[in-house]
Design a protein around this motif. Structure first.
Motif, PDB file in Angstrom:
ATOM      1  N   GLN A   1      -9.632  13.749  -9.061  1.00 43.08           N
ATOM      2  CA  GLN A   1      -9.435  14.070  -7.647  1.00 43.08           C
ATOM      3  C   GLN A   1      -8.992  15.530  -7.483  1.00 43.08           C
ATOM      4  O   GLN A   1      -9.448  16.237  -6.580  1.00 43.08           O
TER       5      GLN A   1
ATOM      6  N   THR B   1      -5.077   6.534 -15.404  1.00 42.76           N
ATOM      7  CA  THR B   1      -4.430   7.230 -14.286  1.00 42.76           C
ATOM      8  C   THR B   1      -4.670   8.735 -14.382  1.00 42.76           C
ATOM      9  O   THR B   1      -4.991   9.394 -13.384  1.00 42.76           O
TER      10      THR B   1
ATOM     11  N   ARG C   1       1.261   7.137  -6.532  1.00 37.43           N
ATOM     12  CA  ARG C   1       0.138   8.022  -6.798  1.00 37.43           C
ATOM     13  C   ARG C   1       0.537   9.481  -6.545  1.00 37.43           C
ATOM     14  O   ARG C   1       0.198  10.384  -7.301  1.00 37.43           O
ATOM     15  N   SER C   2       1.284   9.658  -5.482  1.00 36.92           N
ATOM     16  CA  SER C   2       1.694  11.000  -5.113  1.00 36.92           C
ATOM     17  C   SER C   2       2.728  11.573  -6.086  1.00 36.92           C
ATOM     18  O   SER C   2       2.716  12.760  -6.404  1.00 36.92           O
TER      19      SER C   2
ATOM     20  N   ILE D   1      -6.607  10.808 -11.420  1.00 35.99           N
ATOM     21  CA  ILE D   1      -5.941  11.841 -10.600  1.00 35.99           C
ATOM     22  C   ILE D   1      -6.474  13.235 -10.912  1.00 35.99           C
ATOM     23  O   ILE D   1      -6.691  14.034  -9.999  1.00 35.99           O
TER      24      ILE D   1
ATOM     25  N   ARG E   1       0.815  -1.208   0.000  1.00 34.92           N
ATOM     26  CA  ARG E   1       0.000   0.000   0.000  1.00 34.92           C
ATOM     27  C   ARG E   1       0.859   1.273   0.000  1.00 34.92           C
ATOM     28  O   ARG E   1       0.582   2.236  -0.724  1.00 34.92           O
TER      29      ARG E   1
ATOM     30  N   ASN F   1       2.796  10.688  -9.300  1.00 34.61           N
ATOM     31  CA  ASN F   1       2.003  10.978 -10.501  1.00 34.61           C
ATOM     32  C   ASN F   1       1.204  12.270 -10.349  1.00 34.61           C
ATOM     33  O   ASN F   1       1.060  13.035 -11.292  1.00 34.61           O
ATOM     34  N   ARG F   2       0.709  12.499  -9.155  1.00 40.27           N
ATOM     35  CA  ARG F   2      -0.065  13.701  -8.880  1.00 40.27           C
ATOM     36  C   ARG F   2       0.805  14.942  -9.103  1.00 40.27           C
ATOM     37  O   ARG F   2       0.402  15.909  -9.747  1.00 40.27           O
TER      38      ARG F   2
ATOM     39  N   ARG G   1       2.088   2.021  -3.400  1.00 38.25           N
ATOM     40  CA  ARG G   1       1.023   2.525  -4.275  1.00 38.25           C
ATOM     41  C   ARG G   1       0.763   3.999  -3.988  1.00 38.25           C
ATOM     42  O   ARG G   1       0.591   4.805  -4.879  1.00 38.25           O
ATOM     43  N   GLU G   2       0.765   4.344  -2.714  1.00 35.12           N
ATOM     44  CA  GLU G   2       0.515   5.745  -2.351  1.00 35.12           C
ATOM     45  C   GLU G   2       1.637   6.656  -2.819  1.00 35.12           C
ATOM     46  O   GLU G   2       1.406   7.762  -3.272  1.00 35.12           O
TER      47      GLU G   2
END
Ligand SMILES: [Zn+2]
Length: 396
Positions: free
Chosen positions: A52, A45, A13-14, A49, A6, A16-17, A9-10
């Protein structure tokens, strides 16, 4: 089956953000398809994102863009009012603050006097200043994404520690955490010249990925270094102490306790001292000296000698770093034509042949607002930086 932990993954994601936020910022407005091309992320993706980010109000769907046929694409743009930040420059006897949006446009500014140099009263004054700025701007506190503080001296940005401050006599103070617990928002602290340098990077998109140097002249002489788009702070925040580069081993005593530092010859107090001794004991400050230099050749010589010193140091810096741009800022730029013509001629005389051609030397505007904006940029930079950059700066 997704077996990735996890935490990983976070992290991804961060990353990519931040990749997407920076791509949108650099383009001004870009479609989702454009973002896929720019970042190499998958359409799914990008859709997730950006969805969000729209929910968080950080970006918004703008008027449609150009199309070669069919339905024109929906463009995404940053919402500068998606969050707000406060920047504060802490000075010897007062602090100047500005509340800005994410484009660094000022909504409110204010100044607060410091009662003394005690840590507790200074923290109190800074907390009051933040409350005043929130109130006069009309934003809600939960819209405030962070407070950036710039101050003189050696500051360990990664750990939030003031290692040494010449005005307050502070040594190894955990200022960031102290302020954070009082203000209850994310707080970042850095050397004031580094914050000014960051704002140049953020306000001029052409400088985002570049190599450039900011030199400030005034009471102290400071320097901010950007290498490949990243501030270079050294192992513990001490990089860029141009004022304490030795230029004369037998020179005057400097505030730092050593002899012959650049600052002991070129700082405004040093120049005023020279003018008092050589010309007129009634010269009180740099403005008196500048005025005197208009019709007194000895006074003009003091400014020209100072310009020569700086020009020589700029030549050294260009030989060391080969930057695209050198920006000169700070209160001392009002020394004007006599000073700067000596800067330029000495630079041209001493720079390594071939390196001067593509280096621009720019004289910037100055003022308290610029310093406060610099500190605000410290927070904006954090909002846009990727976790990888954060880990790199934490590691130093
Ligand atoms: Zn020194």
């Amino acid at each position: 089956m997704n077996k990735m932990p996890r935490a990983n993954r976070e992290l991804i994601r961060s990353i990519n953000r931040s990749l997407l936020l920076n791509a949108i910022k650099s383009e001004g407005a870009v479609s989702r398809v454009g973002l896929v091309h720019m970042t190499g992320l998958s359409p799914a993706t990008v859709t997730a994102i950006t969805g969000q980010l729209i929910q968080e109000n950080m970006i918004f769907e703008k008027n449609t863009g150009d199309s070669t046929g069919g339905r024109p694409p929906i463009m995404l743009a940053l919402n500068p009012r998606g969050g707000f930040v406060i920047g504060i420059k802490l000075m010897e006897d007062h602090a100047v603050g500005a509340l800005t949006d994410l484009n660094a446009s000022i909504l409110a500014k204010d100044t607060i006097e410091l009662p003394d140099h005690q840590l507790e009263s200074s923290v109190e004054a800074l907390t009051t200043l933040v409350a005043l700025l929130i109130k006069s701007s009309g934003i809600r506190k939960k819209q405030l994404m962070g407070v950036g503080i710039g101050l003189a001296g050696v500051v360990d940005f990664a750990h939030g520690v003031v290692k040494q401050n010449p005005f307050f006599g502070w040594k190894n103070i955990m200022l960031r955490d102290l302020l954070k617990s009082k203000m209850r928002v994310p707080v970042y602290i850095d050397n004031d010249v580094n914050t000014l340098t960051l704002s140049e990077k953020w306000l001029e998109p052409g400088l985002m990925e570049d190599n450039f140097i900011v030199i400030t002249i005034g009471r102290g002489i400071g320097m901010g270094i950007v290498i490949n788009g990243q501030i270079y702070r050294g192992k513990g925040g001490g990089a860029g102490e141009l004022g304490h580069v030795m230029v004369d081993p037998d020179g005057p005593l400097c505030d730092c306790g050593k002899r012959g530092c650049l600052e002991s010859l070129l700082g405004d107090r040093a120049l005023v001292e020279q003018a008092r001794k050589q010309i007129d004991p009634n010269i009180k400050n740099l403005d008196d000296l500048i005025l005197k230099a208009e019709n007194n050749s000895e006074a003009a010589n003091i400014l020209a000698r100072a310009g020569k010193l700086l020009g020589g140091q700029i030549a050294n810096l260009v030989s060391l770093f080969d930057p695209k741009l050198i920006i000169i800022s700070g209160e001392g730029i009002r020394m004007g034509e006599v000073f700067f013509s000596a800067v330029h001629s000495t630079f041209n005389q001493h720079v390594m042949p071939g390196l001067a051609k593509d280096t621009e030397i720019r004289i910037d505007s100055w003022g308290d607002d610029i310093w406060a904006l610099g500190a605000a940029s410290l927070v904006i930079a954090e909002i846009f930086s990727s976790p990888i950059q954060k880990e790199e700066s934490d590691a130093v």
